[in-house]
Scaffold this active site. Structure first.
Site, PDB file in Angstrom:
ATOM      1  N   ASP A   8       0.881  -1.161   0.000  1.00 50.97           N
ATOM      2  CA  ASP A   8       0.000   0.000   0.000  1.00 50.97           C
ATOM      3  C   ASP A   8       0.923   1.215   0.000  1.00 50.97           C
ATOM      4  O   ASP A   8       2.142   1.079   0.180  1.00 50.97           O
ATOM      5  CB  ASP A   8      -0.885  -0.030   1.250  1.00 50.97           C
ATOM      6  N   ASP A  10      -0.070   5.125   1.112  1.00 53.00           N
ATOM      7  CA  ASP A  10      -0.281   6.067   2.214  1.00 53.00           C
ATOM      8  C   ASP A  10      -0.243   5.343   3.549  1.00 53.00           C
ATOM      9  O   ASP A  10      -0.995   4.392   3.779  1.00 53.00           O
ATOM     10  CB  ASP A  10      -1.634   6.773   2.047  1.00 53.00           C
ATOM     11  N   LYS A 142     -11.005  -0.337  -1.976  1.00 53.41           N
ATOM     12  CA  LYS A 142     -10.870  -1.021  -0.691  1.00 53.41           C
ATOM     13  C   LYS A 142     -12.031  -0.600   0.218  1.00 53.41           C
ATOM     14  O   LYS A 142     -12.449   0.558   0.156  1.00 53.41           O
ATOM     15  CB  LYS A 142      -9.532  -0.649  -0.037  1.00 53.41           C
ATOM     16  N   ASP A 167      -1.593  -0.476   6.237  1.00 50.01           N
ATOM     17  CA  ASP A 167      -1.634   0.242   7.515  1.00 50.01           C
ATOM     18  C   ASP A 167      -3.053   0.452   8.011  1.00 50.01           C
ATOM     19  O   ASP A 167      -3.248   0.792   9.174  1.00 50.01           O
ATOM     20  CB  ASP A 167      -0.956   1.606   7.381  1.00 50.01           C
TER      21      ASP A 167
END
Length: 224
Positions: A8, A10, A142, A167
């Site tokens: 991922d 960010d 997502k 995260d």
């Protein structure tokens, strides 16, 4: 056997989540709404159009402002990353380690392609990542697994042979729904969220990724 690692962006590669939170607060206020920094966690990991839709519904804003709200958020995030952004601990070392192996490396992000390109250029990371998939171009973002399934497809690797690093809870849900091995690196302050219990591995930072445990899982040698 794991054959690919999918990051991922960010909150995993770049410490951008604080910028996203403040940008949401500022943008929503500009269009007549009011949200707190704590409330912004509700939309962490979502695609930017879904972020805008969420806060338009929450604050009762005019739906016609959706694109302008998206643009306002994105412009602020990019500017903040350009001037204040930092790679998260362990990211560069992990990418350099993986580059010495036969493993394929990709990126699957909810962020728009414009932001992905900016981040990879700012931090000179294109050399480490072979494919970049943005959920902006997909039907579903997502926590739906589509972005991870598309990344696996572009890598030419079965999803079950991929390891995803996330995260956010929404991102981890997407990775696990794609039947990938899920590694979570929660943002500080979110470590005790019970939803991260679905992760196969949980680290406080990617500095812990370069470890005997992951080395054994990936069947690669630790750096000298």
């Amino acid at each position: 056997m794991i054959k690919a690692i999918i990051f991922d962006m960010d909150g995993v590669i770049v410490d951008s989540e604080p910028f996203w939170r403040q940008a949401k607060v500022n943008a929503v206020a500009r269009f007549g709404g009011n949200i707190t920094l704590q409330q912004t966690y509700q939309s962490t990991g979502l695609r930017i159009d879904e972020i805008a839709q969420h806060w338009i519904r929450h604050c009762g804003l005019d739906p016609a402002c959706q694109q302008a709200l998206c643009d306002t958020i994105l412009d602020e995030v990019i500017e903040q990353i350009k001037h204040n952004g930092k790679l998260l601990p362990g990211v560069l070392e992990s990418l350099q380690w993986l580059a010495t192996t036969e493993l394929k490396v990709g990126l699957a992000s909810s962020s728009p392609s414009r932001l992905i390109a900016a981040v990879l250029d700012i931090f000179d990371l294109n050399q480490y990542i072979s494919i970049k998939v943005s959920a902006e171009h997909l039907l579903l973002g997502k926590p739906h697994p589509q972005v991870y399934l598309e990344a696996a497809n572009q890598l030419g690797i079965a999803a079950q042979q991929c390891l995803a690093i996330e995260d956010s809870v929404n991102g981890l849900l997407a990775a696990k729904a794609a039947r990938m091995v899920g590694v979570c690196v929660p943002e500080p302050g979110q470590e005790n969220n019970p939803s991260f219990g679905i992760a196969d591995y949980k680290f406080t930072s990617l500095e812990e990724f370069i470890s005997p445990t992951i080395s054994k899982l990936l069947r690669i040698k630790l750096p000298a």
